[in-house]
Scaffold this motif. Structure first.
Motif, PDB file in Angstrom:
ATOM      1  N   LYS A 303       8.433 -11.248  11.939  1.00 49.11           N
ATOM      2  CA  LYS A 303       8.301  -9.877  12.419  1.00 49.11           C
ATOM      3  C   LYS A 303       7.917  -8.948  11.274  1.00 49.11           C
ATOM      4  CE  LYS A 303      10.889  -6.169  14.708  1.00 49.11           C
ATOM      5  NZ  LYS A 303      12.203  -5.749  15.268  1.00 49.11           N
ATOM      6  N   GLN A 304       8.533  -9.154  10.107  1.00 45.28           N
ATOM      7  CA  GLN A 304       8.211  -8.336   8.940  1.00 45.28           C
ATOM      8  C   GLN A 304       6.775  -8.563   8.486  1.00 45.28           C
ATOM      9  OE1 GLN A 304      10.018  -5.889   7.708  1.00 45.28           O
ATOM     10  NE2 GLN A 304      11.481  -6.362   9.349  1.00 45.28           N
ATOM     11  N   LEU A 305       6.318  -9.816   8.555  1.00 47.97           N
ATOM     12  CA  LEU A 305       4.938 -10.124   8.171  1.00 47.97           C
ATOM     13  C   LEU A 305       3.950  -9.402   9.087  1.00 47.97           C
ATOM     14  CD1 LEU A 305       5.210 -13.975   7.482  1.00 47.97           C
ATOM     15  CD2 LEU A 305       5.093 -12.132   5.781  1.00 47.97           C
ATOM     16  N   GLU A 306       4.307  -9.340  10.358  1.00 50.93           N
ATOM     17  CA  GLU A 306       3.444  -8.650  11.333  1.00 50.93           C
ATOM     18  C   GLU A 306       3.326  -7.170  10.990  1.00 50.93           C
ATOM     19  OE1 GLU A 306       3.550  -7.624  16.103  1.00 50.93           O
ATOM     20  OE2 GLU A 306       4.648  -9.379  15.370  1.00 50.93           O
ATOM     21  N   ILE A 307       4.444  -6.572  10.585  1.00 50.93           N
ATOM     22  CA  ILE A 307       4.439  -5.158  10.202  1.00 50.93           C
ATOM     23  C   ILE A 307       3.638  -4.953   8.916  1.00 50.93           C
ATOM     24  CG2 ILE A 307       5.900  -3.246   9.418  1.00 50.93           C
ATOM     25  CD1 ILE A 307       8.124  -4.424  11.237  1.00 50.93           C
ATOM     26  N   LEU A 308       3.864  -5.851   7.936  1.00 47.85           N
ATOM     27  CA  LEU A 308       3.184  -5.731   6.638  1.00 47.85           C
ATOM     28  C   LEU A 308       1.678  -5.929   6.771  1.00 47.85           C
ATOM     29  CD1 LEU A 308       5.681  -7.696   4.344  1.00 47.85           C
ATOM     30  CD2 LEU A 308       5.296  -5.228   4.378  1.00 47.85           C
ATOM     31  N   ALA A 309       1.267  -6.783   7.709  1.00 45.55           N
ATOM     32  CA  ALA A 309      -0.158  -7.068   7.888  1.00 45.55           C
ATOM     33  C   ALA A 309      -0.936  -5.826   8.318  1.00 45.55           C
ATOM     34  CB  ALA A 309      -0.341  -8.188   8.909  1.00 45.55           C
ATOM     35  N   GLN A 310      -0.225  -4.847   8.849  1.00 46.24           N
ATOM     36  CA  GLN A 310      -0.891  -3.623   9.313  1.00 46.24           C
ATOM     37  C   GLN A 310      -1.027  -2.575   8.205  1.00 46.24           C
ATOM     38  OE1 GLN A 310       1.398  -2.324  12.688  1.00 46.24           O
ATOM     39  NE2 GLN A 310       1.214  -4.297  13.734  1.00 46.24           N
ATOM     40  N   ARG A 311      -0.410  -2.875   7.031  1.00 50.53           N
ATOM     41  CA  ARG A 311      -0.482  -1.945   5.903  1.00 50.53           C
ATOM     42  C   ARG A 311      -1.578  -2.358   4.929  1.00 50.53           C
ATOM     43  NH1 ARG A 311       5.526  -1.849   3.679  1.00 50.53           N
ATOM     44  NH2 ARG A 311       4.421  -0.953   1.884  1.00 50.53           N
ATOM     45  N   LYS A 312      -2.039  -1.405   4.140  1.00 48.27           N
ATOM     46  CA  LYS A 312      -3.018  -1.708   3.100  1.00 48.27           C
ATOM     47  C   LYS A 312      -2.321  -1.744   1.748  1.00 48.27           C
ATOM     48  CE  LYS A 312      -7.156   0.157   5.340  1.00 48.27           C
ATOM     49  NZ  LYS A 312      -8.292   1.116   5.231  1.00 48.27           N
ATOM     50  N   PHE A 313      -2.552  -2.810   0.995  1.00 50.43           N
ATOM     51  CA  PHE A 313      -1.933  -2.971  -0.314  1.00 50.43           C
ATOM     52  C   PHE A 313      -3.001  -3.025  -1.399  1.00 50.43           C
ATOM     53  CE2 PHE A 313       1.057  -4.898   2.697  1.00 50.43           C
ATOM     54  CZ  PHE A 313       2.230  -4.257   2.348  1.00 50.43           C
ATOM     55  N   GLU A 314      -2.685  -2.458  -2.547  1.00 47.44           N
ATOM     56  CA  GLU A 314      -3.606  -2.522  -3.679  1.00 47.44           C
ATOM     57  C   GLU A 314      -3.667  -3.931  -4.256  1.00 47.44           C
ATOM     58  OE1 GLU A 314      -2.685   0.388  -6.600  1.00 47.44           O
ATOM     59  OE2 GLU A 314      -2.655   2.075  -5.187  1.00 47.44           O
ATOM     60  N   ASP A 315      -2.538  -4.619  -4.193  1.00 50.99           N
ATOM     61  CA  ASP A 315      -2.437  -5.965  -4.777  1.00 50.99           C
ATOM     62  C   ASP A 315      -2.919  -7.007  -3.769  1.00 50.99           C
ATOM     63  OD1 ASP A 315      -1.638  -8.396  -5.891  1.00 50.99           O
ATOM     64  OD2 ASP A 315       0.095  -7.486  -6.869  1.00 50.99           O
ATOM     65  N   GLU A 316      -3.984  -7.729  -4.125  1.00 46.38           N
ATOM     66  CA  GLU A 316      -4.542  -8.734  -3.221  1.00 46.38           C
ATOM     67  C   GLU A 316      -3.593  -9.906  -3.001  1.00 46.38           C
ATOM     68  OE1 GLU A 316      -8.295  -9.914  -4.760  1.00 46.38           O
ATOM     69  OE2 GLU A 316      -9.252  -7.965  -4.430  1.00 46.38           O
ATOM     70  N   ASP A 317      -2.708 -10.163  -3.975  1.00 44.47           N
ATOM     71  CA  ASP A 317      -1.759 -11.272  -3.835  1.00 44.47           C
ATOM     72  C   ASP A 317      -0.851 -11.070  -2.625  1.00 44.47           C
ATOM     73  OD1 ASP A 317      -2.740 -12.592  -6.000  1.00 44.47           O
ATOM     74  OD2 ASP A 317      -1.229 -11.870  -7.414  1.00 44.47           O
ATOM     75  N   ILE A 318      -0.519  -9.815  -2.330  1.00 45.88           N
ATOM     76  CA  ILE A 318       0.347  -9.542  -1.184  1.00 45.88           C
ATOM     77  C   ILE A 318      -0.329  -9.982   0.106  1.00 45.88           C
ATOM     78  CG2 ILE A 318       1.473  -7.726   0.168  1.00 45.88           C
ATOM     79  CD1 ILE A 318       1.957  -6.189  -2.356  1.00 45.88           C
ATOM     80  N   THR A 319      -1.584  -9.599   0.262  1.00 48.81           N
ATOM     81  CA  THR A 319      -2.327  -9.976   1.466  1.00 48.81           C
ATOM     82  C   THR A 319      -2.443 -11.486   1.590  1.00 48.81           C
ATOM     83  OG1 THR A 319      -3.618  -7.932   1.274  1.00 48.81           O
ATOM     84  CG2 THR A 319      -4.497  -9.657   2.710  1.00 48.81           C
ATOM     85  N   ALA A 320      -2.723 -12.156   0.480  1.00 43.79           N
ATOM     86  CA  ALA A 320      -2.850 -13.620   0.495  1.00 43.79           C
ATOM     87  C   ALA A 320      -1.525 -14.278   0.868  1.00 43.79           C
ATOM     88  CB  ALA A 320      -3.321 -14.123  -0.866  1.00 43.79           C
ATOM     89  N   ASP A 321      -0.420 -13.752   0.323  1.00 46.99           N
ATOM     90  CA  ASP A 321       0.901 -14.322   0.621  1.00 46.99           C
ATOM     91  C   ASP A 321       1.287 -14.089   2.080  1.00 46.99           C
ATOM     92  OD1 ASP A 321       1.142 -15.274  -1.926  1.00 46.99           O
ATOM     93  OD2 ASP A 321       2.521 -13.716  -2.634  1.00 46.99           O
ATOM     94  N   ILE A 322       0.942 -12.918   2.611  1.00 45.74           N
ATOM     95  CA  ILE A 322       1.239 -12.630   4.018  1.00 45.74           C
ATOM     96  C   ILE A 322       0.520 -13.640   4.916  1.00 45.74           C
ATOM     97  CG2 ILE A 322       0.839 -10.992   5.907  1.00 45.74           C
ATOM     98  CD1 ILE A 322       1.293  -8.727   3.857  1.00 45.74           C
ATOM     99  N   GLU A 323      -0.751 -13.888   4.633  1.00 47.26           N
ATOM    100  CA  GLU A 323      -1.529 -14.841   5.435  1.00 47.26           C
ATOM    101  C   GLU A 323      -0.969 -16.249   5.308  1.00 47.26           C
ATOM    102  OE1 GLU A 323      -5.499 -14.348   4.033  1.00 47.26           O
ATOM    103  OE2 GLU A 323      -5.796 -12.399   5.025  1.00 47.26           O
ATOM    104  N   PHE A 324      -0.631 -16.655   4.092  1.00 45.87           N
ATOM    105  CA  PHE A 324      -0.079 -17.991   3.862  1.00 45.87           C
ATOM    106  C   PHE A 324       1.236 -18.179   4.625  1.00 45.87           C
ATOM    107  CE2 PHE A 324       2.966 -20.614   1.568  1.00 45.87           C
ATOM    108  CZ  PHE A 324       2.265 -21.803   1.384  1.00 45.87           C
ATOM    109  N   LEU A 325       2.145 -17.223   4.459  1.00 43.27           N
ATOM    110  CA  LEU A 325       3.461 -17.335   5.090  1.00 43.27           C
ATOM    111  C   LEU A 325       3.355 -17.294   6.609  1.00 43.27           C
ATOM    112  CD1 LEU A 325       5.465 -15.006   2.666  1.00 43.27           C
ATOM    113  CD2 LEU A 325       5.794 -17.472   2.937  1.00 43.27           C
ATOM    114  N   ASN A 326       2.508 -16.428   7.121  1.00 44.38           N
ATOM    115  CA  ASN A 326       2.345 -16.320   8.566  1.00 44.38           C
ATOM    116  C   ASN A 326       1.875 -17.643   9.163  1.00 44.38           C
ATOM    117  OD1 ASN A 326       2.388 -14.506  10.928  1.00 44.38           O
ATOM    118  ND2 ASN A 326       0.206 -14.946  10.999  1.00 44.38           N
TER     119      ASN A 326
END
Length: 469
Positions: A303-326
């Motif tokens: 559920k938290q990943l779903e919420i985070l996926a809707q945000r924009k982050f400066e750090d590309e590692d965050i986006t990559a980790d969200i996709e991996f974990l999801n």
């Protein structure tokens, strides 16, 4: 000394960045640095020698002269510092000397060898003079000393080891538990440095370091900077495969899931996701990685990943980790058995009325499996009855223990041997009516052997008692 690849790429200098500049230790050091020591009075009263006087006056002056002195008279400088730290008792002067030592090490990491060479030549311990200072009552002295020890231990060609290492890591661990410790940020930075080193991680783990960090993080009284630092410590610990495989025993995932759900700082979000990713990637046993995935699902990480996926982050590692974990968590759900789901729920300590608890078929097929791994799940249920303050958790745990004794023929005897019966009975007088109700049903299941009769009796009781919520 082995360094994890990502950790090695991060700044090692604990002074670097805004966090270092704003820490209580650095602020206090800047104030003390401006208060020059009256060295002539120490010389006139013969409290220090002429040689030590000349060296300390020269070392005080930053720049080329100090650098030249440290290159040409290395051992003399080390001897002066050891003499002064060993013979001067005034706190303010000791504070100033320690700041000087820290400054010359920060200017050039290679200078840690000055103290190592001096100790070797005189057949003395490099660590003892500094470790002894950790027992002083002045909090600035002990924390500046801890900072110097971390630099000596991490930047020297030879690692700290034996009882010296154990003493220092134990001291750091105890400082994490110190109530209202204003130097908590400095302690965290020392640990961040130390745990980059493989040898130090192993010892810290053996000293119950992971347990301590999780307990402090779960206290809920930390600012975001200390949350980040301690989560960073867990992250570097997961680069040790053996430690990564054991992390799920210490409530790491539930604790970090809570932090993730409340975090508003990108750096905290990033480091939590990095820990989660390592807990899936680093264990060599696929079953443990899968169990970690299931526990993350149980702790509502998806559920938290779903919420985070809707945000924009400066750090590309965050986006990559969200996709991996999801992807990993979604895959774990697809082939999740009901018993694995139950195991994950029990181990997370976050029990609720999910369908498996009320399934007659589930208990008929799986009650005996609570005996696996030396009654691991049953012991967790009993521990929850003993320690949890959550009335929902207590209600479900009472219910499950009752179902275990009902469907496993030796359940009553096992429960008595493990001390579970007394905890069920204690909850007969619990202030919450739902807990009392489930405890009563569990006790009836413990006492009655005619299940057909009990089934009818339970239906009658259910109509007259407070309904389960």
């Amino acid at each position: 000394m082995a360094q994890p690849p990502l950790a090695a790429a991060l700044p090692e200098d604990i002074d670097r960045g805004v966090a270092g500049a704003t820490s209580v230790l650095v602020q206090r050091a800047n104030e003390i640095r401006m208060q020059k020591v009256n060295w002539p009075s120490y010389l006139q009263s013969q409290m220090i020698s002429q040689e030590d006087y000349e060296v300390i006056i020269a070392v005080e002056m930053p720049g080329q002269n100090r650098g030249a002195l440290l290159n040409s008279h290395r051992l003399q400088v080390a001897r002066t510092f050891m003499n002064l730290l060993g013979h001067i008792s005034k706190d303010q002067t000791i504070q100033y000397i320690l700041i000087l030592v820290d400054d010359i090490l920060s200017e050039d990491k290679g200078r840690v060898e000055i103290f190592k060479e001096y100790a070797r030549k005189h057949k003395e311990s490099m660590w003892s003079p500094f470790l002894n200072l950790l027992t002083r009552p002045d909090t600035f002295i002990i924390n500046m000393t801890a900072r110097i020890i971390a630099k000596l231990a991490c930047w020297s060609r030879e690692p700290m080891d034996g009882s010296d290492l154990t003493f220092y890591l134990t001291w750091l661990k105890d400082q994490l538990r110190t109530p209202n410790n204003e130097y908590m940020q400095s302690v965290g930075r020392c640990l961040q440095m130390m745990l980059r080193v493989e040898e130090y991680r192993t010892i810290f783990y053996q000293l119950d370091g992971v347990v301590t960090i999780v307990q402090v993080l779960s206290s809920g009284k930390l600012n975001f900077q200390i949350q980040y630092q301690l989560t960073f410590c867990l992250w570097v610990m997961t680069f040790n495969n053996a430690i990564a495989e054991k992390m799920n025993k210490y409530s790491v995932i539930p604790t970090l899931a809570d932090i993730l759900s409340e975090s508003v700082k990108e750096k905290v979000t990033r480091i939590v996701l990095a820990v989660f990713r390592n807990l899936i990637e680093k264990p060599e046993d696929p079953a443990i990685a899968r169990e970690n995935c299931i526990q993350m699902v149980q702790c509502k990480v998806l559920k938290q990943l779903e919420i985070l996926a809707q945000r924009k982050f400066e750090d590309e590692d965050i986006t990559a980790d969200i996709e991996f974990l999801n992807e990993k968590l979604q895959n774990s759900i697809q082939d999740l058995s009901s018993f694995e789901e139950y195991c994950s729920e029990v181990k997370s300590g976050r029990m609720e009325w999910s369908p498996v608890h009320k399934s007659e078929k589930f208990w008929r097929e799986n009650a005996g499996r609570l005996n696996e791994k030396n009654y691991e799940l049953l012991k967790i249920l009993i521990n929850l009855l003993e320690t949890s303050k959550d009335t929902l958790v207590l209600s479900v745990a009472c219910h499950d223990i009752g179902e275990y004794t009902r469907h496993y023929h030796r359940g009553k005897r096992v429960l008595e041997q493990l001390g579970g019966k007394q905890w069920v009975m204690q909850h007969l007088t619990h202030q919450d009516p739902n807990v009392r109700y489930e405890a009563l049903l569990a006790v009836q299941k413990l006492m009655v052997h005619n299940w057909e009769y009990l089934g009818k009796q339970l239906e009658k009781d259910a109509q007259q008692s407070t309904p389960r919520t």
